[in-house]
Design a protein around this motif. Structure first.
Motif, short mmCIF file in Angstrom:
data_model
loop_
_atom_site.label_atom_id
_atom_site.label_comp_id
_atom_site.label_asym_id
_atom_site.label_seq_id
_atom_site.Cartn_x
_atom_site.Cartn_y
_atom_site.Cartn_z
N TYR A 223 6.68 9.85 5.19
CA TYR A 223 5.93 9.62 6.44
C TYR A 223 4.49 10.11 6.30
O TYR A 223 3.56 9.46 6.78
N ASP A 224 4.28 11.25 5.64
CA ASP A 224 2.92 11.77 5.42
C ASP A 224 2.09 10.74 4.65
O ASP A 224 0.93 10.50 4.98
N VAL A 225 2.68 10.16 3.63
CA VAL A 225 1.97 9.17 2.82
C VAL A 225 1.70 7.92 3.66
O VAL A 225 0.60 7.37 3.63
N GLN B 202 1.31 7.68 6.86
CA GLN B 202 0.25 7.96 7.82
C GLN B 202 -1.11 8.06 7.12
O GLN B 202 -2.14 7.79 7.74
N ALA B 203 -1.13 8.45 5.86
CA ALA B 203 -2.38 8.65 5.14
C ALA B 203 -3.09 7.34 4.79
O ALA B 203 -4.32 7.29 4.77
N ILE B 204 -2.32 6.32 4.52
CA ILE B 204 -2.95 5.09 4.04
C ILE B 204 -3.51 4.27 5.18
O ILE B 204 -2.96 4.21 6.27
N ASN B 205 -4.62 3.65 4.89
CA ASN B 205 -5.35 2.86 5.88
C ASN B 205 -4.73 1.47 5.95
O ASN B 205 -4.99 0.61 5.12
N MET B 206 -3.86 1.28 6.95
CA MET B 206 -3.20 -0.01 7.13
C MET B 206 -2.66 -0.09 8.56
O MET B 206 -2.65 0.90 9.28
N ASN B 207 -2.20 -1.25 8.94
CA ASN B 207 -1.54 -1.42 10.23
C ASN B 207 -0.21 -0.68 10.16
O ASN B 207 0.61 -0.94 9.30
N HIS B 208 0.00 0.25 11.08
CA HIS B 208 1.19 1.08 11.02
C HIS B 208 2.32 0.59 11.93
O HIS B 208 3.23 1.34 12.26
N ASP B 209 2.29 -0.66 12.32
CA ASP B 209 3.41 -1.24 13.04
C ASP B 209 4.34 -1.88 12.02
O ASP B 209 3.92 -2.73 11.24
N LEU B 210 5.57 -1.45 12.02
CA LEU B 210 6.53 -2.01 11.07
C LEU B 210 6.96 -3.41 11.47
O LEU B 210 7.17 -4.28 10.63
N LEU B 211 7.13 -3.63 12.76
CA LEU B 211 7.63 -4.91 13.28
C LEU B 211 6.60 -5.50 14.23
O LEU B 211 5.91 -4.78 14.94
N LYS C 49 0.81 -1.21 0.00
CA LYS C 49 0.00 0.00 0.00
C LYS C 49 0.85 1.27 0.00
O LYS C 49 0.53 2.22 -0.71
N LEU C 50 1.91 1.31 0.79
CA LEU C 50 2.75 2.50 0.82
C LEU C 50 3.39 2.72 -0.55
O LEU C 50 3.35 3.83 -1.10
N SER C 51 3.98 1.69 -1.09
CA SER C 51 4.61 1.78 -2.41
C SER C 51 3.60 2.24 -3.45
O SER C 51 3.89 3.13 -4.28
N ASP C 52 2.42 1.67 -3.43
CA ASP C 52 1.39 2.03 -4.41
C ASP C 52 0.87 3.44 -4.20
O ASP C 52 0.59 4.16 -5.16
N ALA C 53 0.75 3.88 -2.94
CA ALA C 53 0.29 5.25 -2.67
C ALA C 53 1.33 6.27 -3.16
O ALA C 53 0.97 7.29 -3.75
N VAL C 54 2.60 5.98 -2.94
CA VAL C 54 3.66 6.85 -3.45
C VAL C 54 3.63 6.85 -4.97
O VAL C 54 3.80 7.88 -5.62
N HIS C 55 3.38 5.70 -5.55
CA HIS C 55 3.26 5.57 -7.01
C HIS C 55 2.14 6.47 -7.52
O HIS C 55 2.34 7.21 -8.50
N VAL C 56 0.98 6.44 -6.88
CA VAL C 56 -0.15 7.28 -7.28
C VAL C 56 0.24 8.76 -7.25
O VAL C 56 0.03 9.50 -8.22
N LEU C 57 0.81 9.20 -6.14
CA LEU C 57 1.19 10.61 -6.00
C LEU C 57 2.24 11.01 -7.03
O LEU C 57 2.17 12.10 -7.62
#
Length: 138
Positions: free
Chosen positions: A75-77, A79-88, A6-14
Motif C-alpha cells: 500500500y505504501d508503494v 500510494q507513492a506512485i503518481n497514478m490514478n488510485h481508483d482500482l475500479l 507502475k505499481l509492479s514496476d515500482a515494487v520491482h525497483v524497490l
C-alpha cells in the motif's frame, strides 16, 4: 483497455535495490531488469523519493531504501506512485432516461468503494520483505 504496470514496476525497483544492495543502482541497470527504459525507472524513483521510501543522489547510482523492507507495505508503494488510485471505474456515460442507466453509477460506486477498501486493507498487510523473500527463495 489499457493497464498500468507502475505499481509492479515500482515494487520491482524497490526489490532490486534491496536484493542488489551493493550493485549498480543506475536507471539503466534497473531498467534492464524490468525490461523497460531508464526514463520510466527515473520517473518511478522520483515518485518513491518524494514519498520518502528511497534516497537518491544526483549523478550517482547510489540509491538506498529509507526503511527496512518489512516496514514498507504494498500500500505504501501504491500510494507513492503518481497514478490514478481508483482500482475500479464506473462508466460515466449511461442513459439517465433508463431505470438501470440512471441508478447503476451510484450503486456501483458504493460497491466498488467497498471492494477498494478491502483491497487496500490487504495491501497494507503485504510487506516488501515478504515479496523479497519469495523472490530470493524461489
Amino acid at each position: 483497455m489499457r493497464y498500468s504496470y507502475k505499481l509492479s514496476d515500482a515494487v520491482h525497483v524497490l526489490t532490486y535495490l534491496a536484493v542488489f544492495a551493493d550493485d549498480d543502482h543506475s536507471s539503466v541497470a534497473i531498467s534492464k531488469s524490468i525490461n523497460s527504459n531508464p526514463s520510466l525507472v527515473r520517473s518511478l524513483m522520483s515518485d518513491l523519493r518524494k514519498a520518502g521510501l528511497i534516497t537518491t543522489q544526483q549523478g550517482l547510482a547510489d540509491t538506498k531504501l529509507n526503511k527496512d523492507p518489512k516496514d514498507i507495505s504494498l500500500y505504501d508503494v501504491y500510494q507513492a506512485i503518481n497514478m490514478n488510485h481508483d482500482l475500479l471505474h464506473v462508466d460515466p456515460k449511461t442513459n439517465m432516461a433508463c431505470l438501470v442507466g440512471s441508478k447503476i453509477q451510484g450503486v456501483l460506486d458504493q460497491q466498488y468503494r467497498a471492494v477498494e477498501e478491502a483491497a487496500y486493507a490487504k495491501m497494507k498487510t503485504i510487506s516488501l520483505a515478504e515479496i523479497i523473500e519469495q523472490i530470493v527463495k524461489k
